[in-house]
Scaffold this active site. Sequence first.
Site, PDB file in Angstrom:
ATOM      1  N   LYS A   1      39.904  13.245  76.203  1.00 18.41           N
ATOM      2  CA  LYS A   1      41.343  13.762  75.925  1.00 18.41           C
ATOM      3  C   LYS A   1      42.465  13.048  76.320  1.00 18.41           C
ATOM      4  O   LYS A   1      43.268  13.374  75.089  1.00 18.41           O
ATOM      5  CB  LYS A   1      41.242  15.230  76.032  1.00 18.41           C
ATOM      6  CG  LYS A   1      39.723  16.403  76.410  1.00 18.41           C
ATOM      7  CD  LYS A   1      39.507  17.639  77.059  1.00 18.41           C
ATOM      8  CE  LYS A   1      38.197  17.568  76.443  1.00 18.41           C
ATOM      9  NZ  LYS A   1      37.828  19.077  77.462  1.00 18.41           N
TER      10      LYS A   1
ATOM     11  N   GLY B   1      40.251  22.829  73.975  1.00 25.64           N
ATOM     12  CA  GLY B   1      39.717  24.106  73.611  1.00 25.64           C
ATOM     13  C   GLY B   1      40.275  24.213  72.676  1.00 25.64           C
ATOM     14  O   GLY B   1      41.001  24.011  71.681  1.00 25.64           O
TER      15      GLY B   1
ATOM     16  N   VAL C   1      29.049  25.914  70.042  1.00 29.91           N
ATOM     17  CA  VAL C   1      30.737  25.822  68.912  1.00 29.91           C
ATOM     18  C   VAL C   1      30.010  26.329  67.253  1.00 29.91           C
ATOM     19  O   VAL C   1      31.027  26.809  66.994  1.00 29.91           O
ATOM     20  CB  VAL C   1      31.142  23.779  68.805  1.00 29.91           C
ATOM     21  CG1 VAL C   1      32.383  24.422  68.301  1.00 29.91           C
ATOM     22  CG2 VAL C   1      31.612  24.455  70.654  1.00 29.91           C
TER      23      VAL C   1
ATOM     24  N   ASP D   1      35.829  12.940  80.537  1.00 31.54           N
ATOM     25  CA  ASP D   1      35.858  14.132  79.835  1.00 31.54           C
ATOM     26  C   ASP D   1      37.335  14.523  79.254  1.00 31.54           C
ATOM     27  O   ASP D   1      37.727  14.380  78.542  1.00 31.54           O
ATOM     28  CB  ASP D   1      35.213  15.739  79.850  1.00 31.54           C
ATOM     29  CG  ASP D   1      35.244  16.587  78.509  1.00 31.54           C
ATOM     30  OD1 ASP D   1      34.694  16.519  77.466  1.00 31.54           O
ATOM     31  OD2 ASP D   1      36.720  17.366  79.201  1.00 31.54           O
TER      32      ASP D   1
ATOM     33  N   LYS E   1      35.296  15.030  71.591  1.00 32.56           N
ATOM     34  CA  LYS E   1      36.388  13.888  72.078  1.00 32.56           C
ATOM     35  C   LYS E   1      35.475  12.966  72.228  1.00 32.56           C
ATOM     36  O   LYS E   1      36.243  11.863  72.069  1.00 32.56           O
ATOM     37  CB  LYS E   1      36.721  14.203  73.152  1.00 32.56           C
ATOM     38  CG  LYS E   1      36.247  14.902  73.908  1.00 32.56           C
ATOM     39  CD  LYS E   1      35.838  17.027  74.241  1.00 32.56           C
ATOM     40  CE  LYS E   1      34.540  16.929  75.606  1.00 32.56           C
ATOM     41  NZ  LYS E   1      34.555  18.025  75.008  1.00 32.56           N
TER      42      LYS E   1
ATOM     43  N   VAL F   1      40.720  19.104  71.719  1.00 34.32           N
ATOM     44  CA  VAL F   1      41.707  18.396  73.246  1.00 34.32           C
ATOM     45  C   VAL F   1      42.020  20.026  73.772  1.00 34.32           C
ATOM     46  O   VAL F   1      42.591  20.965  72.968  1.00 34.32           O
ATOM     47  CB  VAL F   1      42.263  17.806  72.776  1.00 34.32           C
ATOM     48  CG1 VAL F   1      43.860  17.807  73.713  1.00 34.32           C
ATOM     49  CG2 VAL F   1      42.018  16.356  72.422  1.00 34.32           C
TER      50      VAL F   1
HETATM   51  P1  NAP Z   1      25.554  21.935  71.876  1.00 34.16           P
HETATM   52  O1  NAP Z   1      25.904  23.665  72.781  1.00 34.16           O
HETATM   53  O2  NAP Z   1      25.108  21.946  72.942  1.00 34.16           O
HETATM   54  O3  NAP Z   1      24.503  22.630  71.041  1.00 34.16           O
HETATM   55  C1  NAP Z   1      24.838  20.533  69.971  1.00 34.16           C
HETATM   56  C2  NAP Z   1      24.197  21.163  68.734  1.00 34.16           C
HETATM   57  O4  NAP Z   1      23.635  19.579  68.004  1.00 34.16           O
HETATM   58  C3  NAP Z   1      22.453  21.707  68.854  1.00 34.16           C
HETATM   59  O5  NAP Z   1      22.571  22.769  67.690  1.00 34.16           O
HETATM   60  C4  NAP Z   1      21.175  20.768  68.678  1.00 34.16           C
HETATM   61  O6  NAP Z   1      20.889  21.513  68.261  1.00 34.16           O
HETATM   62  C5  NAP Z   1      22.331  19.689  67.584  1.00 34.16           C
HETATM   63  N1  NAP Z   1      22.417  18.328  67.763  1.00 34.16           N
HETATM   64  C6  NAP Z   1      22.083  17.741  68.534  1.00 34.16           C
HETATM   65  N2  NAP Z   1      21.575  16.003  68.234  1.00 34.16           N
HETATM   66  C7  NAP Z   1      21.338  16.330  67.162  1.00 34.16           C
HETATM   67  C8  NAP Z   1      20.565  15.864  66.168  1.00 34.16           C
HETATM   68  N3  NAP Z   1      20.392  14.395  66.697  1.00 34.16           N
HETATM   69  N4  NAP Z   1      20.429  16.267  64.751  1.00 34.16           N
HETATM   70  C9  NAP Z   1      20.932  17.470  64.683  1.00 34.16           C
HETATM   71  N5  NAP Z   1      21.625  18.527  65.477  1.00 34.16           N
HETATM   72  C10 NAP Z   1      21.369  17.558  66.680  1.00 34.16           C
HETATM   73  O7  NAP Z   1      27.097  21.592  72.451  1.00 34.16           O
HETATM   74  P2  NAP Z   1      28.561  21.800  72.302  1.00 34.16           P
HETATM   75  O8  NAP Z   1      28.737  23.347  73.342  1.00 34.16           O
HETATM   76  O9  NAP Z   1      28.431  23.101  70.910  1.00 34.16           O
HETATM   77  O10 NAP Z   1      29.136  20.769  71.527  1.00 34.16           O
HETATM   78  C11 NAP Z   1      29.079  21.165  70.679  1.00 34.16           C
HETATM   79  C12 NAP Z   1      30.625  19.132  70.889  1.00 34.16           C
HETATM   80  O11 NAP Z   1      31.448  20.066  71.081  1.00 34.16           O
HETATM   81  C13 NAP Z   1      30.175  18.489  70.791  1.00 34.16           C
HETATM   82  O12 NAP Z   1      30.563  17.200  71.440  1.00 34.16           O
HETATM   83  C14 NAP Z   1      31.199  18.988  72.675  1.00 34.16           C
HETATM   84  O13 NAP Z   1      32.081  17.743  73.768  1.00 34.16           O
HETATM   85  C15 NAP Z   1      32.181  19.653  72.121  1.00 34.16           C
HETATM   86  N6  NAP Z   1      33.196  20.866  72.597  1.00 34.16           N
HETATM   87  C16 NAP Z   1      32.064  21.820  73.244  1.00 34.16           C
HETATM   88  C17 NAP Z   1      33.234  22.752  73.636  1.00 34.16           C
HETATM   89  C18 NAP Z   1      32.685  23.917  74.425  1.00 34.16           C
HETATM   90  O14 NAP Z   1      33.299  25.046  75.069  1.00 34.16           O
HETATM   91  N7  NAP Z   1      31.082  23.944  74.259  1.00 34.16           N
HETATM   92  C19 NAP Z   1      34.489  22.505  74.084  1.00 34.16           C
HETATM   93  C20 NAP Z   1      35.263  21.531  73.134  1.00 34.16           C
HETATM   94  C21 NAP Z   1      34.164  20.135  72.402  1.00 34.16           C
HETATM   95  P3  NAP Z   1      19.491  22.218  68.697  1.00 34.16           P
HETATM   96  O15 NAP Z   1      20.007  23.471  69.064  1.00 34.16           O
HETATM   97  O16 NAP Z   1      17.917  22.122  68.006  1.00 34.16           O
HETATM   98  O17 NAP Z   1      19.228  21.565  70.433  1.00 34.16           O
HETATM   99  N1  HSE Z   2      32.957  20.561  79.376  1.00 37.22           N
HETATM  100  C1  HSE Z   2      34.595  20.343  78.972  1.00 37.22           C
HETATM  101  C2  HSE Z   2      34.966  20.991  80.418  1.00 37.22           C
HETATM  102  C3  HSE Z   2      34.229  21.185  78.232  1.00 37.22           C
HETATM  103  O1  HSE Z   2      34.807  21.924  81.140  1.00 37.22           O
HETATM  104  O2  HSE Z   2      36.492  21.235  79.843  1.00 37.22           O
HETATM  105  C4  HSE Z   2      35.532  21.273  76.906  1.00 37.22           C
HETATM  106  O3  HSE Z   2      35.472  20.175  76.827  1.00 37.22           O
END
Ligand code: NAP
Ligand code: HSE
Length: 434
Positions: free
Chosen positions: A210, A139, A18, A206, A110, A137
């Site tokens: 939401k 996406g 993200v 999850d 979330k 919620v």
């Molecule tokens: P991700 O790819 O795992 O990225 C998490 C990021 O946070 C990484 O850059 C990580 O650093 C950093 N991080 C973790 N712990 C940290 C700390 N202690 N200090 C500083 N940085 C830290 O996760 P994501 O998929 O982008 O998701 C991020 C958020 O968005 C979550 O809350 C998730 O539920 C939400 N979300 C995600 C999606 C989706 O499609 N992915 C959709 C809706 C909502 P490093 O890169 O150095 O490891």
């Molecule tokens: N794990 C979640 C999903 C990511 O599959 O919908 C988005 O919140």
Amino acid sequence: MTAPAPPLRIGLAGLGTVGIGVVKIVQRHADLIAARTGRAVVITAVSARDKTKNRDADLSGYAWETDPVDLARRDDVDVFVEVMGGHDGPARAATEAAIAAGKDVVSANKALLAHHGQALAEAAEAKGAVIRFEAAVAGGIPVIKALTEGLAGNRITRVMGVMNGSCNYILTRMQNEGLTYETVFEEARQLGYLEADPNLDVGGIDAGHKLSLLASIAFGTKVAFDKVELEGIGNVSIEDIELADDMGYHIKLLGVAQLTGRGLEQRMTPCLVPAESPLGQLQGGTNMVVLEGDSVGQIVMRGPGAGMGPTASAVMADVIDLARGFRVSTFGQPAASLKDPIAAKSATPAAYYLRMTLLDKPGALAKIATCIGEAGISIDQMRQLNKPGEADNKATVLLVTHKAAPADIAHAMAQFDATGVLIGAPVAIRIEEV
Ligand code: NAP
Ligand code: HSE
């Protein structure tokens, strides 16, 4: 001549899927965003765990903070964007630090909001700040905006939807390819579709997070994630998917929240929905949210529930609102005015799909039918299936009930064991009218 508005300065915590999506939009659409908001929107500082990681983005113009709490407190940050994840730990600490410093927060998290949303919203309001969480919620679907803005003139009667793309991917792939849950779960894991802790997805947690956030906005109640009735998809078998399909239904992990005379019902459970309905037709990782209001009737929103582009698109919608000076209370009304919900166990009657294996002997089915009848439930359809390879002394029986209260279904099923004719555990799945 009036001076141009100062830039809105983002501190970005998290440079994963993200976070990098946010960087790309800020960089690619700088002109477009400035034209729309009347000011520049820039990233001044970022934080992630590993500074050396190649992130496929130019981060050279941004200050680096090792600790997201320090990032949240920086003087050159106006909006703290939290896209790290996790309901405690650094995400919570940094969000609290940003709020304590009087900064607005945009979050995709979330889990954090479902667990601590009320306290965070109260703290933000005490500082004159807001927390926005469109990305948390469904996406890329602008469902928070729809509820807080587009439908603000309605009494919301029901919120419903498929809000976890990974579960919908698994269920539709089982359905389309005739594969078992275990096979598709492993495939989804290898493709990176599941959270690091897959139970957050397949356990319905999850999606429950939401739903609880939507319910808070919809009904003006404090977030009550701990009151969501949760059941994941781990017990959905290919057999049930195929039998449901035969009857014109598809199985979905469906969330429903509604205020009844008894209180707030919130459930996130596998349900049968008509195969031809918009929810029944939903394929792969797509999400769908259905909102019902007293004036508007029913709104159906469908779109990508996850992924870099869609989720960053939602984060940026919140950032752009703040750049425009548009500020809505975290849950659509002042946090202090949100009511403590009276949580009600799901009691809205529905038809149920029941599948069980019985000893194939005289009177076996009658014993089960008696349990159902004595619980005040009327049977609508019944089939005995001769499954290839099933032993002669066993029969799989499929029943569909007329509408019945969930408690009555549970009561009937609790009596099945004592009949002495049941083999294994029976399956009951609600049939939702959508
Ligand atoms: P991700 O790819 O795992 O990225 C998490 C990021 O946070 C990484 O850059 C990580 O650093 C950093 N991080 C973790 N712990 C940290 C700390 N202690 N200090 C500083 N940085 C830290 O996760 P994501 O998929 O982008 O998701 C991020 C958020 O968005 C979550 O809350 C998730 O539920 C939400 N979300 C995600 C999606 C989706 O499609 N992915 C959709 C809706 C909502 P490093 O890169 O150095 O490891
Ligand atoms: N794990 C979640 C999903 C990511 O599959 O919908 C988005 O919140």
